[in-house]
Structure formats: C-alpha cells, structure tokens
Write a protein that holds these residues in place. Structure first.
Motif, PDB file in Angstrom:
ATOM      1  N   VAL A 321       0.858  -1.191   0.000  1.00 35.79           N
ATOM      2  CA  VAL A 321       0.000   0.000   0.000  1.00 35.79           C
ATOM      3  C   VAL A 321       0.890   1.235   0.000  1.00 35.79           C
ATOM      4  O   VAL A 321       2.030   1.196   0.486  1.00 35.79           O
ATOM      5  N   ASP A 322       0.399   2.319  -0.579  1.00 35.89           N
ATOM      6  CA  ASP A 322       1.266   3.496  -0.722  1.00 35.89           C
ATOM      7  C   ASP A 322       0.749   4.752  -0.033  1.00 35.89           C
ATOM      8  O   ASP A 322       1.398   5.796  -0.055  1.00 35.89           O
ATOM      9  N   SER A 323      -0.439   4.680   0.575  1.00 36.46           N
ATOM     10  CA  SER A 323      -0.914   5.842   1.327  1.00 36.46           C
ATOM     11  C   SER A 323      -1.965   5.410   2.339  1.00 36.46           C
ATOM     12  O   SER A 323      -2.576   4.335   2.217  1.00 36.46           O
ATOM     13  N   LEU A 324      -2.152   6.257   3.330  1.00 36.22           N
ATOM     14  CA  LEU A 324      -3.157   6.034   4.371  1.00 36.22           C
ATOM     15  C   LEU A 324      -3.873   7.358   4.583  1.00 36.22           C
ATOM     16  O   LEU A 324      -3.237   8.378   4.882  1.00 36.22           O
ATOM     17  N   SER A 325      -5.188   7.369   4.403  1.00 39.75           N
ATOM     18  CA  SER A 325      -5.926   8.632   4.510  1.00 39.75           C
ATOM     19  C   SER A 325      -7.376   8.360   4.915  1.00 39.75           C
ATOM     20  O   SER A 325      -7.894   7.252   4.743  1.00 39.75           O
ATOM     21  N   TYR A 326      -8.005   9.395   5.458  1.00 39.41           N
ATOM     22  CA  TYR A 326      -9.433   9.328   5.775  1.00 39.41           C
ATOM     23  C   TYR A 326     -10.240   9.667   4.533  1.00 39.41           C
ATOM     24  O   TYR A 326      -9.897  10.592   3.779  1.00 39.41           O
ATOM     25  N   ILE A 327     -11.282   8.888   4.302  1.00 37.42           N
ATOM     26  CA  ILE A 327     -12.202   9.126   3.191  1.00 37.42           C
ATOM     27  C   ILE A 327     -13.620   9.147   3.755  1.00 37.42           C
ATOM     28  O   ILE A 327     -13.984   8.302   4.582  1.00 37.42           O
ATOM     29  N   TRP A 328     -14.414  10.129   3.310  1.00 36.69           N
ATOM     30  CA  TRP A 328     -15.796  10.215   3.750  1.00 36.69           C
ATOM     31  C   TRP A 328     -16.632   9.189   3.004  1.00 36.69           C
ATOM     32  O   TRP A 328     -16.674   9.160   1.777  1.00 36.69           O
ATOM     33  N   VAL A 329     -17.305   8.304   3.765  1.00 35.56           N
ATOM     34  CA  VAL A 329     -18.174   7.287   3.174  1.00 35.56           C
ATOM     35  C   VAL A 329     -19.603   7.745   3.385  1.00 35.56           C
ATOM     36  O   VAL A 329     -20.169   7.624   4.480  1.00 35.56           O
ATOM     37  N   ALA A 330     -20.192   8.306   2.333  1.00 40.31           N
ATOM     38  CA  ALA A 330     -21.528   8.902   2.444  1.00 40.31           C
ATOM     39  C   ALA A 330     -22.571   7.863   2.874  1.00 40.31           C
ATOM     40  O   ALA A 330     -23.477   8.173   3.648  1.00 40.31           O
ATOM     41  N   GLU A 332     -22.307   5.485   4.849  1.00 33.98           N
ATOM     42  CA  GLU A 332     -22.220   5.224   6.296  1.00 33.98           C
ATOM     43  C   GLU A 332     -22.260   6.512   7.106  1.00 33.98           C
ATOM     44  O   GLU A 332     -22.267   6.475   8.335  1.00 33.98           O
ATOM     45  N   ASN A 333     -22.226   7.644   6.400  1.00 31.46           N
ATOM     46  CA  ASN A 333     -22.260   8.965   7.033  1.00 31.46           C
ATOM     47  C   ASN A 333     -21.137   9.142   8.057  1.00 31.46           C
ATOM     48  O   ASN A 333     -21.333   9.663   9.163  1.00 31.46           O
ATOM     49  N   LYS A 334     -19.931   8.715   7.663  1.00 32.69           N
ATOM     50  CA  LYS A 334     -18.767   8.895   8.534  1.00 32.69           C
ATOM     51  C   LYS A 334     -17.478   8.766   7.718  1.00 32.69           C
ATOM     52  O   LYS A 334     -17.488   8.227   6.594  1.00 32.69           O
ATOM     53  N   ALA A 335     -16.402   9.274   8.282  1.00 28.48           N
ATOM     54  CA  ALA A 335     -15.088   9.151   7.657  1.00 28.48           C
ATOM     55  C   ALA A 335     -14.411   7.879   8.169  1.00 28.48           C
ATOM     56  O   ALA A 335     -14.448   7.575   9.358  1.00 28.48           O
ATOM     57  N   GLU A 336     -13.824   7.149   7.248  1.00 27.75           N
ATOM     58  CA  GLU A 336     -13.097   5.923   7.597  1.00 27.75           C
ATOM     59  C   GLU A 336     -11.650   6.049   7.136  1.00 27.75           C
ATOM     60  O   GLU A 336     -11.334   6.759   6.181  1.00 27.75           O
ATOM     61  N   LEU A 337     -10.780   5.313   7.797  1.00 26.68           N
ATOM     62  CA  LEU A 337      -9.364   5.293   7.433  1.00 26.68           C
ATOM     63  C   LEU A 337      -9.155   4.222   6.369  1.00 26.68           C
ATOM     64  O   LEU A 337      -9.554   3.059   6.543  1.00 26.68           O
ATOM     65  N   PHE A 338      -8.516   4.616   5.241  1.00 19.63           N
ATOM     66  CA  PHE A 338      -8.320   3.710   4.113  1.00 19.63           C
ATOM     67  C   PHE A 338      -6.852   3.629   3.709  1.00 19.63           C
ATOM     68  O   PHE A 338      -6.124   4.633   3.755  1.00 19.63           O
ATOM     69  N   TYR A 339      -6.442   2.420   3.289  1.00 23.70           N
ATOM     70  CA  TYR A 339      -5.170   2.234   2.601  1.00 23.70           C
ATOM     71  C   TYR A 339      -5.416   2.239   1.097  1.00 23.70           C
ATOM     72  O   TYR A 339      -6.420   1.703   0.624  1.00 23.70           O
ATOM     73  N   ARG A 340      -4.492   2.823   0.362  1.00 22.18           N
ATOM     74  CA  ARG A 340      -4.550   2.769  -1.098  1.00 22.18           C
ATOM     75  C   ARG A 340      -3.618   1.668  -1.576  1.00 22.18           C
ATOM     76  O   ARG A 340      -2.432   1.667  -1.276  1.00 22.18           O
ATOM     77  N   LEU A 341      -4.178   0.703  -2.335  1.00 21.93           N
ATOM     78  CA  LEU A 341      -3.374  -0.401  -2.849  1.00 21.93           C
ATOM     79  C   LEU A 341      -2.423   0.084  -3.927  1.00 21.93           C
ATOM     80  O   LEU A 341      -2.788   0.908  -4.778  1.00 21.93           O
ATOM     81  N   HIS A 342      -1.210  -0.438  -3.903  1.00 23.18           N
ATOM     82  CA  HIS A 342      -0.198  -0.067  -4.891  1.00 23.18           C
ATOM     83  C   HIS A 342      -0.376  -0.951  -6.130  1.00 23.18           C
ATOM     84  O   HIS A 342       0.440  -1.810  -6.447  1.00 23.18           O
ATOM     85  N   LEU A 343      -1.478  -0.733  -6.813  1.00 19.20           N
ATOM     86  CA  LEU A 343      -1.803  -1.488  -8.022  1.00 19.20           C
ATOM     87  C   LEU A 343      -2.234  -0.515  -9.117  1.00 19.20           C
ATOM     88  O   LEU A 343      -2.896   0.488  -8.845  1.00 19.20           O
ATOM     89  N   ASN A 344      -1.869  -0.840 -10.348  1.00 22.96           N
ATOM     90  CA  ASN A 344      -2.230   0.046 -11.464  1.00 22.96           C
ATOM     91  C   ASN A 344      -2.744  -0.787 -12.630  1.00 22.96           C
ATOM     92  O   ASN A 344      -2.169  -0.802 -13.717  1.00 22.96           O
TER      93      ASN A 344
END
Length: 400
Positions: A321-330, A332-344
């Motif tokens: 994985v190459d990043s870790l960030s909060y993303i708003w999940v509409a 679920e009406n909340k922000a969750e912590l997500f990893y971004r997979l290093h895939l292209n």
C-alpha cells in the motif's frame, strides 16, 4: 580489593577490545572474561544485595551495570543459586547476573517508564518496539513495580527496557552454566560467553569494520570503527535477512549473516569472524515498503468512498500500500481510514458483484483501489504509514 596482578591479567585478555571504545562504553554488559586464577568478570544486570555463605545480608549492594569478579561455578544457598564474589565472603543471586529465559505469552510492548515505550535490544531505528507471542526473552532479577502499580521485568540494557510481567510466562531455562571451568570447557584466549545462547567470535580478517543501523536504511551501515584480526567479542544473535543484506549481489549462496555484539549497537559480518560455537540463525526481513495482509474478503472502494463492487478474496499474500488517509463514506455517514493499494491495473482474484446482486469469482484489473484499514492487518515488517489527513478534513472536503 583485587590485586594489581589480577588486573593486569584481565586487562591483557581484553586489550584487543580497547580498539573499539564505543563497544566498551556500553560497558559492563558486553563480556565475561576469565583471568588466570579462574575468576570471571560479570555484569550486574539487576541491583544485587550481597549475602554471606549462610544466606544473611552483608550490607553490601552491587549496582546495575557494574562489573564484578566472581568464581565461575555457582553455589546453592537455601535452595537458590549464587555467584561467590572472588576473594570475599559475599554471594549474589545468579538471576541478577545471567538472567532466566521466559516465553512471551502475549504480544508485549517494551517500556522505559510506565508511560514511555522504547525499542528493545538494538537501536531505535530497528523499530523492534514489540515482543511477539512465542518469542523467548531473558529477564533479570525480580520484578519492579512502576508508578502505575503494574509489575515489570527488566529485559535488557544499558537502556531501560522493561516488559509487563503479565505478558511473560514462567521460567523455562537459565543462561548459567553449572559445570566447573576446567580443561573440559573450551575457552578462547580466556574469553567465555555469558549465556547458553551466546558465543565468542574471533576476528579473522585484518582491520574489519563494524556496522550499525541507520535511520532510513534497512541494511546495517558501515561505521568508522574498525577491529583487528584476533579481537574477540561476545555475540548474542546471528541473523540473516534484509538487515544483513542476505541475497544481495555477491551473496550467491545466500549465506551472508551478521552477528550482534552483545550490549552494543554494533554488528559484525559472519565472513569476518570465526565463532566458538554455532548459533541458530534468526530471520529478520524488514522492508521499506508498507504492507498489509487480508485474512477475510475485503471490499474495494474508490477515492470518493463509493464501492467498486468487488471484494478481494481472503489470501495469505502481503499487499503493498502506498498511502493512508481518511475518506468520507456517504453511505455510512462517517469518515473511515483507508489504505490505497499499490496497483495500477494488475489482475487479481476477486469476488465481483453481478447485476442480479450475487457475488461471483473472477479475475479483474484493480486500479485506484482503497480498502478500509479496519478490515486488514498491517505487516510489522513493513514501513508504517501515518494518515495524510484527519477525519474532519475528509468530511469537509466531501461536503464542499
């Protein structure tokens, strides 16, 4: 008072080590040295009260990391093992010197105080902030009670390193030899290992460099400290893997390994020394990549918090994985912590959601894929990521 003659003998046996003053500055814990009269220099690893031959306190106390000279064979007093201070009617508990071995029963952090964690054994850059269930560790003396009221065993030094007693099992072995030091015990230049899982190495190449860990580097780096052919060190670990550079160019047989010099932050390569006995090789495979594992099917999301309608199958692979960030999940009406997979666009085995609402097995290209941090496990050998934003920032960005 130790006679001058004995001092000269001991100094002669360790003179080679004086070329590396930083090694000796960690002092005391580094070596056990046997003099001609069979007394042995030991390091006090836990404050030790001195007793007489009948088990009565003498009023003398030996402080942690100080050196003492003892008769090499322990004696038993009232059911406990003691070392006799050479030339004196004083005895100190063997467990305060050599320690005992215990198995880790629960993953455990290492602490320097009741609130401050510290890395164990090596340098801070090693990132060994935790002992894992099943590992075997040496503890010294009785437990300490910290300000928080909890009990801790001392597990290292000279840095303060303690582990909760609740995370360690009962004694499973000792590091003390109970046999006498006679001609049946092989010694090298009067230098002997302290414990069963240690050995003495002798430098076999002229002017060998010592290595140490450097922040930001996986493999140990060469220092400006050199040791001479014939110098001897007590080592407590033989290791292969990324820290040693095993498998790098020139190591076609994959036998490159490093010894850790006990009580210091220095390492020396196995092809520069001869060991008195063979230690078991330990594996250490840190990486500069961030890795996660999945022990359950994991939903894949887009950067806007919507589902890609695929689930990565449960697997045993380590995923980069190459990043870790909060993303708003509409949804679920909340922000969750997500990893971004290093895939292209690489193909992976997944469960794909069909138009009729069923999931079917498939292989699809994965790109711009995010997965919830709460649904995966972080590989402890990988680089630790920190969130690039906050939950509040993610919510604000989504609601603009």
């Amino acid at each position: 008072m130790i006679k001058m003659k004995k001092n000269k003998l001991i100094l002669a046996s360790v003179a080679a080590l004086m070329a590396v003053s930083p090694v000796l500055s960690f002092g005391s814990q580094v070596h056990t040295v046997q003099a001609a009269d069979s007394s042995v220099r030991k390091t006090v690893m836990h404050n030790s009260i001195a007793y007489d031959k009948d088990g009565n306190k003498t009023g003398r106390k030996y402080i942690t990391y100080g050196s003492i000279y003892v008769d090499p064979t322990p004696v038993t007093i009232n059911g406990n093992q003691y070392y006799k201070i050479s030339g004196k009617d004083q005895y100190v508990r063997v467990t305060n010197i050599d320690g005992v071995r215990r198995r880790v029963t629960h993953n455990a952090y290492i602490y320097r105080t009741s609130t401050q964690k510290t890395p164990y054994g090596m340098t801070a850059s090693s990132k060994k902030w935790k002992l894992y269930k099943g590992e075997i560790v040496t503890t010294y003396g009785g437990y300490y009670t910290f300000k928080n009221g909890k009990h801790y065993f001392k597990v290292g030094g000279p840095r303060k390193q303690y582990v909760r007693t609740a995370n360690l099992g009962p004694v499973i072995g000792t590091n003390t030899s109970t046999s006498s030091n006679n001609s049946s015990n092989t010694t090298i230049n009067n230098t002997q290992p302290v414990g069963k899982y240690e050995t003495t190495v002798t430098v076999t190449t002229p002017y060998t460099y010592l290595f140490t860990e450097v922040p930001g580097k996986i493999q140990v780096q060469r220092t400006n400290k050199r040791v001479k052919k014939g110098d001897k060190f007590v080592v407590d670990r033989l290791e292969q893997g990324t820290r040693a550079g095993t498998g790098q160019d020139g190591d076609d047989d994959n036998e490159l390994a490093i010894y850790h010099i006990k009580g210091t932050d220095y390492w020396i390569y196995n092809n520069d020394v001869q060991a008195a006995k063979q230690l078991s090789v330990q594996s250490y495979n840190k990486t500069d990549k961030s890795l996660i594992t999945m022990d359950q099917p994991v939903e894949v999301y887009n950067a806007d918090g919507t589902s890609q309608n695929i689930r990565i199958k449960k697997n045993d692979s380590a995923w980069r994985v190459d990043s870790l960030s909060y993303i708003w999940v509409a949804k679920e009406n909340k922000a969750e912590l997500f990893y971004r997979l290093h895939l292209n666009g690489e193909y992976r085995s997944v469960y794909r959601l069909t138009n009729n609402g069923d999931y079917v097995s498939d292989r699809v290209p994965i790109k711009n894929a995010y997965i919830k941090a709460s649904e995966v496990k972080v590989d402890p050998n990988g680089l630790k990521l920190t969130p690039s934003n906050t939950a509040a920032e993610a919510e604000a960005a989504a609601k603009k």
